[in-house]
Design a protein around this motif. Sequence first.
Motif, short mmCIF file in Angstrom:
data_model
loop_
_atom_site.label_atom_id
_atom_site.label_comp_id
_atom_site.label_asym_id
_atom_site.label_seq_id
_atom_site.Cartn_x
_atom_site.Cartn_y
_atom_site.Cartn_z
N UNK A 161 3.48 5.53 -5.80
CA UNK A 161 3.29 5.55 -7.25
C UNK A 161 2.29 6.63 -7.65
N UNK A 162 1.21 6.77 -6.87
CA UNK A 162 0.24 7.83 -7.15
C UNK A 162 0.87 9.21 -7.00
N UNK A 163 1.70 9.38 -5.97
CA UNK A 163 2.35 10.67 -5.73
C UNK A 163 3.33 10.99 -6.86
N UNK A 200 -2.07 5.75 -18.86
CA UNK A 200 -2.68 7.00 -18.42
C UNK A 200 -1.84 7.70 -17.36
N UNK A 201 -1.15 6.92 -16.53
CA UNK A 201 -0.34 7.51 -15.47
C UNK A 201 0.88 8.27 -15.98
N UNK A 202 1.26 8.06 -17.24
CA UNK A 202 2.40 8.83 -17.77
C UNK A 202 1.94 9.99 -18.64
N UNK A 203 0.63 10.20 -18.75
CA UNK A 203 0.12 11.31 -19.55
C UNK A 203 -0.02 12.56 -18.69
N UNK A 204 -0.04 13.73 -19.30
CA UNK A 204 -0.17 14.97 -18.51
C UNK A 204 -1.51 15.11 -17.80
N UNK A 205 -2.57 14.49 -18.33
CA UNK A 205 -3.88 14.58 -17.70
C UNK A 205 -4.16 13.43 -16.75
N UNK A 206 -3.35 12.39 -16.78
CA UNK A 206 -3.53 11.26 -15.88
C UNK A 206 -4.80 10.47 -16.18
N UNK A 207 -5.32 9.83 -15.15
CA UNK A 207 -6.54 9.01 -15.32
C UNK A 207 -7.79 9.87 -15.38
N UNK A 208 -7.67 11.13 -14.96
CA UNK A 208 -8.77 12.09 -15.02
C UNK A 208 -9.94 11.66 -14.14
N UNK A 243 0.83 -1.21 0.00
CA UNK A 243 0.00 0.00 0.00
C UNK A 243 0.87 1.25 0.00
N UNK A 244 1.99 1.19 0.72
CA UNK A 244 2.93 2.32 0.69
C UNK A 244 3.44 2.54 -0.74
N UNK A 245 3.70 1.45 -1.45
CA UNK A 245 4.17 1.55 -2.83
C UNK A 245 3.10 2.14 -3.74
N UNK A 246 1.85 1.74 -3.53
CA UNK A 246 0.75 2.28 -4.33
C UNK A 246 0.62 3.79 -4.12
#
Length: 264
Positions: free
Chosen positions: A45-47, A201-209, A39-42
């Motif tokens: 990754x989000x940050x 999506x995580x590498x795009x500028x808008x993300x998952x939106x 969960x710390x890794x998740x």
Amino acid sequence: MTRLTDDGQKGTQPDMHTPPVVSPQAWETALQQLLVKEKDLTRARDALAAERRRMPWMAVETAYGFEGPAGRESLLDLFDGRRQLIVYRAFFEPGVFGWPDHACRGCSMVADQVAHVAHLNARDTTLVFASRAPQSDIARLKARMGWEMPWYTLTDSFDADFGVDEWHGTNVFYRDGDRVFRTYFVNNRGDEQMGSTWNYLDITPLGRQEVWEDSPEGYPKTPTYKWWNWHDSYVANAMPDEKWVEVSNAGEAVFRNQPASAKP
């Protein structure tokens, strides 16, 4: 540790030091301890994805050209009307191991992992592959391997200018009207994790939106889960399906009622 040999007989593998075998209760305890780190890794990754969305952009000033199934295309054309473009440089051309029957083995593994692009398209994102092979060879390879992503032929210095002339890599671009910006680049082991809708999506500028994401002010966001659909059922600008909203709301309610230790 025993194992079965090819003829079905039991054999041993003395050099393989496997973990201990424990009771169900001890196994569950070990799982919960590991989940804390996962969960710390998740969260990390989000940050990191949130930081990636705040990276500066680089204007693309050169008018790059490609060959596609319909003929000559510009970099702007590759967006196919969407705001975000992901370009994977795949090695399929004379001089690459496997030519002319196959693309590079590593690039082929990446291609095999690509999720259905309709889900990316629904998030205003286009994914394409690019190589130096002629379109006739690309069409033949795609048919043989069952690949459906758009795949273009490089015709100029695009690969050299964006760090993918000698090694695979993934470039991300954003379109603002007729202006194009480079927003991200990843290669090596960062590239090997690509393939899922979420990683792209995580590498795009808008993300998952989605509303839970930490994105700059004014970025597009929609309720989590609600935009999901079957890949053959997306309709541009369609409202979320009422029945799916009901189902996903019920799922979220169950999740909210779980203990904190069970949540990511």
